[in-house]
Design an enzyme around this catalytic site. Structure first.
Site, PDB file in Angstrom:
ATOM      1  N   TRP A  37       1.207  -1.384  -0.330  1.00  0.00           N
ATOM      2  CA  TRP A  37       0.121  -0.055  -0.107  1.00  0.00           C
ATOM      3  C   TRP A  37       1.417   0.894  -0.319  1.00  0.00           C
ATOM      4  CZ3 TRP A  37       0.660   3.271   3.865  1.00  0.00           C
ATOM      5  CH2 TRP A  37       0.782   3.281   4.676  1.00  0.00           C
ATOM      6  N   GLU A  80       7.303   9.567  13.791  1.00  0.00           N
ATOM      7  CA  GLU A  80       7.400   8.808  12.381  1.00  0.00           C
ATOM      8  C   GLU A  80       7.630   9.437  11.061  1.00  0.00           C
ATOM      9  OE1 GLU A  80       6.505   5.755  11.965  1.00  0.00           O
ATOM     10  OE2 GLU A  80       5.233   5.303  12.850  1.00  0.00           O
ATOM     11  N   GLU A 116       8.806   1.610   6.515  1.00  0.00           N
ATOM     12  CA  GLU A 116       8.057   3.215   7.550  1.00  0.00           C
ATOM     13  C   GLU A 116       8.047   4.574   7.271  1.00  0.00           C
ATOM     14  OE1 GLU A 116       8.216   3.453  11.154  1.00  0.00           O
ATOM     15  OE2 GLU A 116       7.656   1.107  11.144  1.00  0.00           O
ATOM     16  N   HIS A 119       4.074   5.837   6.450  1.00  0.00           N
ATOM     17  CA  HIS A 119       3.858   6.056   8.347  1.00  0.00           C
ATOM     18  C   HIS A 119       3.203   7.787   8.329  1.00  0.00           C
ATOM     19  CE1 HIS A 119       5.106   1.839   9.231  1.00  0.00           C
ATOM     20  NE2 HIS A 119       4.060   1.956   8.271  1.00  0.00           N
ATOM     21  N   GLU A 169       8.327  -1.268  18.643  1.00  0.00           N
ATOM     22  CA  GLU A 169       7.220  -1.375  17.353  1.00  0.00           C
ATOM     23  C   GLU A 169       5.935  -2.189  17.645  1.00  0.00           C
ATOM     24  OE1 GLU A 169       7.880  -0.333  15.013  1.00  0.00           O
ATOM     25  OE2 GLU A 169       9.647  -1.732  13.489  1.00  0.00           O
ATOM     26  N   THR A 172       4.255   1.060  19.415  1.00  0.00           N
ATOM     27  CA  THR A 172       3.602   1.771  17.761  1.00  0.00           C
ATOM     28  C   THR A 172       2.413   0.896  17.472  1.00  0.00           C
ATOM     29  OG1 THR A 172       5.266   1.107  16.236  1.00  0.00           O
ATOM     30  CG2 THR A 172       5.499   3.004  17.252  1.00  0.00           C
ATOM     31  N   ASP A 201       1.318  -2.796   9.483  1.00  0.00           N
ATOM     32  CA  ASP A 201       3.314  -2.088   9.189  1.00  0.00           C
ATOM     33  C   ASP A 201       3.672  -2.778  10.863  1.00  0.00           C
ATOM     34  OD1 ASP A 201       2.452  -2.534   6.841  1.00  0.00           O
ATOM     35  OD2 ASP A 201       3.341   0.058   6.401  1.00  0.00           O
ATOM     36  N   GLU A 202       3.409  -2.556  11.369  1.00  0.00           N
ATOM     37  CA  GLU A 202       4.187  -2.253  13.351  1.00  0.00           C
ATOM     38  C   GLU A 202       4.305  -3.492  13.580  1.00  0.00           C
ATOM     39  OE1 GLU A 202       5.908   0.870  13.320  1.00  0.00           O
ATOM     40  OE2 GLU A 202       4.569   2.336  12.485  1.00  0.00           O
ATOM     41  N   HIS A 205       6.782  -6.002  11.143  1.00  0.00           N
ATOM     42  CA  HIS A 205       8.477  -5.581  11.849  1.00  0.00           C
ATOM     43  C   HIS A 205       8.561  -5.829  12.998  1.00  0.00           C
ATOM     44  CE1 HIS A 205       7.392  -1.748   9.078  1.00  0.00           C
ATOM     45  NE2 HIS A 205       7.841  -2.603   8.363  1.00  0.00           N
TER      46      HIS A 205
HETATM   47 FE   LIG Z   1       7.755   1.633  13.588  1.00  0.00          FE
HETATM   48 FE   LIG Z   2       5.661   3.786  12.041  1.00  0.00          FE
END
Ligand SMILES: [Fe+2]
Ligand SMILES: [Fe+2]
Length: 330
Positions: A37, A80, A116, A119, A169, A172, A201-202, A205
């Site tokens: 995305w 971010e 990242e 974000h 991570e 967040t 995503d976080e 990660h």
């Molecule tokens: Fe992150």
């Molecule tokens: Fe992030």
């Protein structure tokens, strides 16, 4: 701790040993770029005729959200956007070899940074379009945060650094998820979707960093335990710790930002303790064997810490009246 930390030679051996594994993890935990995305998927398209209608709609929905909500979202966006700080810190970690483009560790860090980067980009554009924010003041805070730099007490140690990133991570992931939930509750499904995408995503990660630490525990358990203890003793410092606004001093804004996060229940002291507990479980700290004497003591310290922090947190109070940030003027 100063940034000069003498590390045992085992660090470099372990990092080299894990290079093949990190290659696999990069392919497993990062998405192929062309299918990933992008912020443009979630924002009004300025090349389309309906752009202004969409922005009007976005601004109307933005009116429903509370003052504290905006503070949390802005603070999250600024942290971010301070991504250059985190990338340069990770690239400098022992065993990463950023000069070698093909080194699996540096490849991981570039791929992680590239994901990242979306974000801050997405949240920044949303906040700009929302019409609720004094963008100049927000941009000043962002520039200050990058200019000030952060000291997260890991020095160049990969073990300490991966404890930090695992924790960070997860934190967040949690805060973006909670912001998504609040947005959804107020009927803003559009913003809820953005924050859920970031949260996902976080989570990926966090999965990768937790695996790195698990592997290091297998290879070098006592040293990994001591590094974990050291990071827990110093507490995990959020990058937002150093936030300031125009005319202010470094770090002055953090307590007010953190109060807003506590009041909205986006990120609380209990969450900090929950994350610690989940890492203790993830890494099987309780049942870990083959530790030297000091690592045994470190393990005992870690196991007792959540209960100790729980007792302290019960005595803490959050102010009820929000601080007036320069970030919001309307
Ligand atoms: Fe992150
Ligand atoms: Fe992030």
């Amino acid at each position: 701790m100063s940034n000069i930390l003498t590390l045992p030679p085992s660090r470099l051996e372990v990092m080299r040993h894990l290079e093949g594994y990190v290659d696999q993890m990069t392919n497993k935990f990062l998405r192929p770029i062309d299918n990933n995305w992008q912020p443009a998927d979630l924002l009004p398209d300025a090349s389309k005729l309906d752009f202004f209608d969409k922005v009007k709609d976005l601004q109307e929905r933005a009116r429903e959200l509370s003052y504290d909500f905006w503070i949390v979202l802005i603070g999250d966006m600024i942290t971010e956007e301070a991504l250059p700080t985190y990338e340069s810190w990770l690239m400098d970690v022992e065993g990463v070899h950023q000069g070698d483009k093909e080194n699996p560790w540096s490849r991981w860090i570039r791929g992680w940074t590239a994901e990242e980067n979306r974000h801050g980009d997405l949240l920044n554009k949303y906040l700009y379009l929302s019409g609720r924010v004094n963008m100049r003041e927000v941009e000043i805070s962002t520039q200050h945060l990058i200019n000030d730099g952060v000291d997260i007490h890991t020095a160049k140690d990969p073990y300490r650094s991966f404890v930090y990133t695992s924790f960070q991570e997860l934190a967040t992931n949690l805060s973006h998820r909670r912001v998504a939930l609040l947005a959804k509750k107020s009927g803003n499904t559009h913003l809820a979707k953005m924050c859920s995408f970031i949260a996902a995503d976080e989570n990926r990660h966090a999965g990768a960093y937790k695996h790195f630490v698990s592997r290091i525990f297998e290879l070098d358990p006592s040293e990994m335990m001591l590094a974990f203890e050291d990071m827990m003793k110093k507490k995990i410092i959020m990058p937002a710790h150093y936030l300031r606004e125009s005319g202010g001093k470094i770090g002055e804004l953090f307590a007010h930002f953190s109060d807003a996060a506590q009041r909205t229940m986006v990120y609380t002291t209990h969450d900090y303790i929950d994350i610690m507990n989940s890492l203790i479980k993830e890494w099987n700290i309780d049942s870990m064997r083959e530790l030297n004497d000091s690592a045994e003591k470190a393990r005992d310290y870690i196991m007792g810490l959540p209960a100790r922090l729980q007792r302290i947190s019960e005595r803490m109070k959050t102010p009820e009246i929000p601080y007036q940030f320069k970030w919001i003027t309307v």
